[in-house]
Design a protein around this motif. Sequence first.
Motif, PDB file in Angstrom:
ATOM      1  N   SER A   1       0.839  -1.185   0.000  1.00  0.00           N
ATOM      2  CA  SER A   1       0.000   0.000   0.000  1.00  0.00           C
ATOM      3  C   SER A   1       0.883   1.246   0.000  1.00  0.00           C
ATOM      4  CB  SER A   1      -0.910  -0.001   1.233  1.00  0.00           C
ATOM      5  OG  SER A   1      -1.606   1.218   1.331  1.00  0.00           O
ATOM      6  N   PHE A   2       0.778   2.021  -1.070  1.00  0.00           N
ATOM      7  CA  PHE A   2       1.550   3.260  -1.169  1.00  0.00           C
ATOM      8  C   PHE A   2       0.763   4.456  -0.656  1.00  0.00           C
ATOM      9  CE2 PHE A   2       3.608   0.563  -4.347  1.00  0.00           C
ATOM     10  CZ  PHE A   2       4.945   0.826  -4.131  1.00  0.00           C
ATOM     11  N   GLU A   3      -0.514   4.283  -0.364  1.00  0.00           N
ATOM     12  CA  GLU A   3      -1.341   5.404   0.061  1.00  0.00           C
ATOM     13  C   GLU A   3      -0.844   5.973   1.383  1.00  0.00           C
ATOM     14  OE1 GLU A   3      -5.279   3.871   0.306  1.00  0.00           O
ATOM     15  OE2 GLU A   3      -5.263   3.136  -1.758  1.00  0.00           O
ATOM     16  N   GLY A   4      -0.977   7.289   1.519  1.00  0.00           N
ATOM     17  CA  GLY A   4      -0.582   7.945   2.762  1.00  0.00           C
ATOM     18  C   GLY A   4       0.438   9.041   2.522  1.00  0.00           C
ATOM     19  N   LYS A   5       0.999   9.540   3.621  1.00  0.00           N
ATOM     20  CA  LYS A   5       1.961  10.642   3.555  1.00  0.00           C
ATOM     21  C   LYS A   5       3.377  10.108   3.733  1.00  0.00           C
ATOM     22  CE  LYS A   5      -1.178  14.235   5.196  1.00  0.00           C
ATOM     23  NZ  LYS A   5      -1.434  15.286   6.217  1.00  0.00           N
ATOM     24  N   TRP A   6       4.286  10.657   2.923  1.00  0.00           N
ATOM     25  CA  TRP A   6       5.680  10.203   2.909  1.00  0.00           C
ATOM     26  C   TRP A   6       6.617  11.400   3.000  1.00  0.00           C
ATOM     27  CZ3 TRP A   6       6.383   4.898   2.557  1.00  0.00           C
ATOM     28  CH2 TRP A   6       5.257   4.163   2.164  1.00  0.00           C
ATOM     29  N   ASP A   7       7.686  11.250   3.771  1.00  0.00           N
ATOM     30  CA  ASP A   7       8.767  12.238   3.790  1.00  0.00           C
ATOM     31  C   ASP A   7       9.784  11.838   2.730  1.00  0.00           C
ATOM     32  OD1 ASP A   7       7.781  13.847   5.872  1.00  0.00           O
ATOM     33  OD2 ASP A   7       8.555  12.451   7.378  1.00  0.00           O
ATOM     34  N   VAL A   8      10.195  12.793   1.893  1.00  0.00           N
ATOM     35  CA  VAL A   8      11.070  12.527   0.750  1.00  0.00           C
ATOM     36  C   VAL A   8      12.486  13.026   1.051  1.00  0.00           C
ATOM     37  CG1 VAL A   8      11.417  12.880  -1.728  1.00  0.00           C
ATOM     38  CG2 VAL A   8       9.088  12.771  -0.795  1.00  0.00           C
ATOM     39  N   PHE A   9      13.467  12.135   0.908  1.00  0.00           N
ATOM     40  CA  PHE A   9      14.863  12.458   1.182  1.00  0.00           C
ATOM     41  C   PHE A   9      15.728  12.116  -0.029  1.00  0.00           C
ATOM     42  CE2 PHE A   9      12.785  11.269   5.110  1.00  0.00           C
ATOM     43  CZ  PHE A   9      13.196  12.234   6.021  1.00  0.00           C
ATOM     44  N   LYS A  10      16.868  12.775  -0.141  1.00  0.00           N
ATOM     45  CA  LYS A  10      17.859  12.383  -1.129  1.00  0.00           C
ATOM     46  C   LYS A  10      18.313  10.956  -0.827  1.00  0.00           C
ATOM     47  CE  LYS A  10      18.697  16.071  -3.779  1.00  0.00           C
ATOM     48  NZ  LYS A  10      18.697  16.043  -5.267  1.00  0.00           N
ATOM     49  N   ARG A  11      18.737  10.228  -1.858  1.00  0.00           N
ATOM     50  CA  ARG A  11      19.040   8.808  -1.684  1.00  0.00           C
ATOM     51  C   ARG A  11      20.211   8.563  -0.728  1.00  0.00           C
ATOM     52  NH1 ARG A  11      21.938   6.955  -7.370  1.00  0.00           N
ATOM     53  NH2 ARG A  11      23.502   8.617  -7.469  1.00  0.00           N
TER      54      ARG A  11
END
Length: 227
Positions: free
Chosen positions: A125-135
Amino acid sequence: MHTVFDDWDTFARTPIHAVFIDAAHDYDSVRSDLNRALTLPHVSTIVLDDYGTTGTAGVRRAVDESVRSGETEFVRYVGREPGWKYDMGGTTVSMENWEGIALRPSRAVRRSRKNITNSARRAPSFEGKWDVFKRDVFSTGHFLPNDTLELMRDGTALSSYGSFRWGYSARAGGATYIVHPRWHAKIEMNKLHTSFMMNRSDGERFVCLRRGLLRTIRERLQSFLFG
């Protein structure tokens, strides 16, 4: 189980009909727990503790929002009735709301689950909120997110870059993609469904962590270091 670190997919393969949630009490964590519980194919009852406890407004907000949106339906209040007492740091406080609440998946959610194939049920399940960071976030130690990404059930993706689309592509070998006007990205979930890699067509690569995951890691480290 730990609702962030443990694998919910284990339950998707078992005939569990009821889920009791008493984990992190902030809004994002409760929404994540509710969303995951709703994806389990046999669940008919979801009970949440601390719905009416002072200091846990995130539980009440997440529950009320879920009912208003039509994802869940109210069944009944549970636990202690309004007026029950709670010790908050040595001070006894009288609670104005019921201690807990019982919900059930809405008719629309139940119908949609009947139409899901077994393979789709096992999909992350990909639904929801995600924090995005550099790899390279874990090698540099710079834990401030570059962005926040919200993947919604209707296929909408929201971030500081605006609104775009995301979804599953059977023609692309069963992969999940985010489609932005200037790029597209294949996203690959880890086994625990707590993070995914976002490989963009423009060459950029990012790590996306479920909202609140870093806070949970920090709390565990503090508990380990300081007891």
